[in-house]
Design an enzyme around this catalytic site. Structure first.
Site, PDB file in Angstrom:
ATOM      1  CD  GLU A  52      -5.713  11.959   5.528  1.00 24.65           C
ATOM      2  OE1 GLU A  52      -5.428  12.176   6.422  1.00 24.65           O
ATOM      3  OE2 GLU A  52      -5.816  12.996   5.056  1.00 24.65           O
ATOM      4  CG  ASP A  80      -0.727  14.523   6.623  1.00 30.37           C
ATOM      5  OD1 ASP A  80      -0.800  14.278   6.967  1.00 30.37           O
ATOM      6  OD2 ASP A  80      -2.143  14.834   5.487  1.00 30.37           O
ATOM      7  CD  GLU A 138      -4.137  20.798   8.466  1.00 29.80           C
ATOM      8  OE1 GLU A 138      -5.002  19.497   9.102  1.00 29.80           O
ATOM      9  OE2 GLU A 138      -3.380  19.432   7.387  1.00 29.80           O
TER      10      GLU A 138
HETATM   11  O1  GCW Z   1      -4.104  16.047   6.459  1.00 29.38           O
HETATM   12  C1  GCW Z   1      -4.141  15.944   7.954  1.00 29.38           C
HETATM   13  C2  GCW Z   1      -5.539  14.833   7.748  1.00 29.38           C
HETATM   14  C3  GCW Z   1      -6.127  15.915   8.571  1.00 29.38           C
HETATM   15  C4  GCW Z   1      -5.708  15.827  10.084  1.00 29.38           C
HETATM   16  C5  GCW Z   1      -4.215  16.399   9.768  1.00 29.38           C
HETATM   17  C6  GCW Z   1      -4.270  16.488  11.475  1.00 29.38           C
HETATM   18  C7  GCW Z   1      -7.040  16.003  12.198  1.00 29.38           C
HETATM   19  O2  GCW Z   1      -6.180  15.351   6.345  1.00 29.38           O
HETATM   20  O3  GCW Z   1      -7.470  15.494   8.486  1.00 29.38           O
HETATM   21  O4  GCW Z   1      -7.031  16.352  11.060  1.00 29.38           O
HETATM   22  O5  GCW Z   1      -3.755  15.476   9.323  1.00 29.38           O
HETATM   23  O6  GCW Z   1      -2.944  15.228  11.499  1.00 29.38           O
HETATM   24  O7  GCW Z   1      -3.701  17.223  12.462  1.00 29.38           O
END
Ligand code: GCW
Length: 702
Positions: free
Chosen positions: A395, A367, A293
């Protein structure tokens, strides 16, 4: 005028005390408790002993109104804390308890009946004291105790996604509890209460900062701030860890590269580790999110995750530190099924990691969805220690408004059978090291903690922190038993309270699955904040950020084909499982659309078509929330006003939003399936356009 009744000072039930409320008990229980703690016998000294004895005093005083004295001589009815060092003639064996476990035994010494808490270390005693207090608070018998308990998993960690500016990524309980600005000088009482709560569950590590890390947390001022926290947590057996940003050597000291094989880079990290250990001698180590990411990582230099992890591991090794390297990776230029990418990246590296590296794997391959099949990496990297990453902060499960108890989700994953070495190769055995004989073992939970008075955004969200901690200590506990003890401590040990609360909790996660993502659907939440439905979202730059990528609904059917004829993600599981998942008839229905794209007319086990069954699941979810509300209403006379009202309001929100989820998803899926609703199902309250137009630019945690 008659005598004026004194108004009793109301006991503040705002949730701050968590499960450590030590509320006054009835007279019979109170005298029984007093008889079991006529005094606390403690001959050891030091901050951990002080923490244990003062917690016991606090607990007994709260429950009985009388604070027991701490003495050095054994008397009838005493609670006796002892280690082999403090009491050389200990009457019970402590082998097998390790450095963190404990035994609790009802014994008779010189004709005096005492309760002995014995451990090999001071921290073991503290854990034992909390266990005894749990028995006391839940109304359990305190006679004839013969308990021995030791954790099977070594690292039991919270991961804070807390930023240096005080915000918390995916945090729904207010700002960060770390007051970075006023640290290291100002050390408010919350830090100690945080340590108490975690120690009561046996949590022994905390990563202070977000995995989306800033390099500033590795500068001298921030190391000093982390050291101040480490000093507070140390007596409670909790070590501090930091997330690191891969390019810190470039950002902080102008290095030209962050290539892990460049000697200057390795030297920088070694010096940084030395600097940290000077300030925090028992520093735990680093957590790393790399090449994920948008975070930089070793792959930017054509090196592998193992190259990166091993370089950092060498830096902390002389100090006994470890590296937790996250496997949560997927790349924008990789067209393969997102669910397959972590396995594809990491499986070939099995056997290449240094012995103080542990790979941290999310429970599922996408996720933290309301339901995911277990991650295929569990069981697939026998030569590498793997640790679990759960998300305690919700989340994707209603954040701080919905009551969705995560115990069943954690339990379902831990109990899942990987078949890596035949039947019984559960995920729990992978992470406790017993399946492959690994010594380095761990489990992490992304914390749901913030400065809100109740810590977690709602009273019931506290149960997720609690359940994570309890399961970390003992993966064989059941989510139901954990809910039962949590409810007894949080509300009242009265079964008339405990039973309905547990019933609500135990059905709540499945309710959320039903009204959000039934039958194996996933990731159809609205974009960015992940709150509320957004199955129509299709315009985001990266395909795998769009809900349409995950459900693939069209006029013919719905679901993601991960069979051999699809993305073949099933092949990442052991052959027994792969075969089962390759056929919709043998795939558990709860994971059906995760693995299969099926026609709307496909027959479910209920006899419903897939289309009708999908609608029925959405409706069950809504009905279950209505039931939860009705159950809570029956508790009105038995729960204090403040906590009753909060939960009552949140359940009202949840019911409204469950209906919103149902209506919006049905409106959308009907726009693609073009099918009539089954008989008896009401049309959505609004048009699809209405749901699409809802925007939440200021949703929290984003
Ligand atoms: O998908 C995600 C979350 C992010 C998070 C990521 C991760 C810390 O939406 O907010 O970032 O997983 O676990 O790295």
């Amino acid at each position: 005028m008659g005598a004026m009744a004194l108004t009793p000072v109301a006991r503040a039930e705002d949730g701050y005390d968590l499960w450590l409320r030590y509320a006054p008990t009835d007279a019979a229980r109170s005298s029984s408790l007093s008889a079991h703690v006529t005094a606390i016998v403690a001959t050891g000294t030091g901050p951990t002993w002080a923490a244990a004895t003062s917690e016991l005093q606090r607990g007994i005083a709260g429950m009985t109104g009388t604070k027991p004295a701490v003495t050095a001589t054994i008397q009838q009815g005493a609670l006796w804390l002892a280690t082999p060092a403090s009491s050389p003639s200990l009457p019970v064996k402590t082998d097998g308890l390790g450095l963190e476990g404990y035994a609790i035994r009802s014994v008779t010494i010189d004709g005096k009946a005492v309760t002995l808490i014995a451990a090999n270390s001071d921290v073991g005693l503290l854990h034992g004291a909390y266990h005894w207090l749990r028995l006391a608070q839940t109304g359990a018998s305190l006679d004839s105790l013969a308990i021995a308990s030791a954790p099977k998993i070594g690292l039991r960690m919270l991961n804070h996604w807390d930023n240096l500016d005080g915000s918390v990524e995916r945090g729904y309980a207010g700002q960060s509890i770390w007051d970075w600005w006023r640290l290291p000088d100002y050390k408010g009482p919350r830090y100690t209460d945080y340590a108490r709560a975690n120690a009561s569950l046996g949590i022994n590590g905390t990563v202070l900062n977000n995995v989306n890390a800033r390099s500033e947390s590795l500068t001298a001022p921030y190391i000093a701030k982390a050291a101040a926290l480490a000093d507070i947590f140390r007596p409670y057996g909790i070590k501090v860890y930091l997330s690191v940003k891969w390019t810190a050597p470039m950002e902080l000291d102008g290095l030209k590269t962050a290539d892990p094989l460049d000697p200057a880079v390795a030297a920088w990290w070694k010096a940084k580790a030395d600097e940290i250990y000077k300030a925090i001698p028992d520093f735990g180590g680093f957590l790393v999110k790399a090449n994920s990411e948008g975070q930089p990582g070793p792959q930017d230099y054509k090196r592998t995750h193992a190259d990166g992890a091993n370089m950092l591991a060498a830096a902390v090794k002389p100090h006994g530190g470890i590296v937790m390297w996250r496997a949560f990776v997927y790349a924008h230029d990789n067209p393969d099924d997102r669910a397959k990418q972590a396995y594809s990246d990491f499986k070939p590296l099995d056997g290449q990691f240094a012995d103080n590296v542990i790979v941290q794997v999310k429970n599922g391959a996408i996720d933290f969805q309301p339901r995911e099949p277990f991650h295929p990496l569990f069981g697939a990297m026998p030569k590498t220690p793997l640790m679990m990453e759960f998300q305690i902060t919700k989340e994707y499960l209603g954040q701080s408004t919905h009551l969705t108890y995560l115990g069943p989700l954690f339990e379902e994953t831990l109990d899942a059978d990987t078949f890596a070495k035949g039947k019984g190769s559960t995920v729990a055995k992978v992470i406790d090291g017993s399946l492959e004989g690994h010594k380095l073992t761990g489990i992490a939970g992304v914390a749901n903690i913030g400065v809100d008075r109740d810590w977690s955004g709602s009273i019931f969200n506290q149960a997720d922190w609690y359940a994570f901690g309890r399961l970390s200590w003992d993966t064989s506990l059941s989510a139901r038993d954990i809910a039962t003890e949590w409810a007894a401590q949080t509300f009242s040990p009265d079964q008339k309270v405990v039973q309905p609360v547990v019933m609500m909790m135990m059905g709540s996660r499945e309710a959320a699955v039903d009204y959000m993502t039934p039958l194996g659907l996933a990731h159809i939440m609205n974009t960015g904040h992940h709150y509320g439905p957004g199955p129509w979202v299709s315009e985001l730059a990266r395909p795998e950020w769009n809900p349409v990528y995950y459900h693939k609904a069209d006029a013919n059917g719905i679901g993601f084909d991960r069979t051999k004829s699809g993305s073949n993600a099933v092949s990442q599981y052991a052959p027994t499982i792969a075969k089962m998942l390759d056929d919709p008839k043998t795939t558990p229905e709860r994971e059906l659309l995760w693995f299969h794209h099926l026609p709307w007319d496909y027959r479910l086990k209920s006899g419903d078509t897939l289309w009708d069954g999908l609608i029925h699941h959405y409706e069950h979810g809504v009905a279950d929330v209505a039931q939860m509300r009705a159950t809570w209403e029956t508790l009105r006379p038995m729960v204090d006003t403040e906590r009753f009202a909060e939960t009552e309001t949140l359940l009202t929100i949840q019911q409204r939003e469950a209906q919103w989820w149902r209506d919006a998803c049905i409106a959308y899926f009907q726009s693609v399936s073009k099918r009539p609703l089954p008989a008896g199902s009401a049309a959505p309250a609004h048009s699809l356009d209405y749901y699409k137009a809802l925007k939440f630019p200021f949703a929290p945690g984003n």
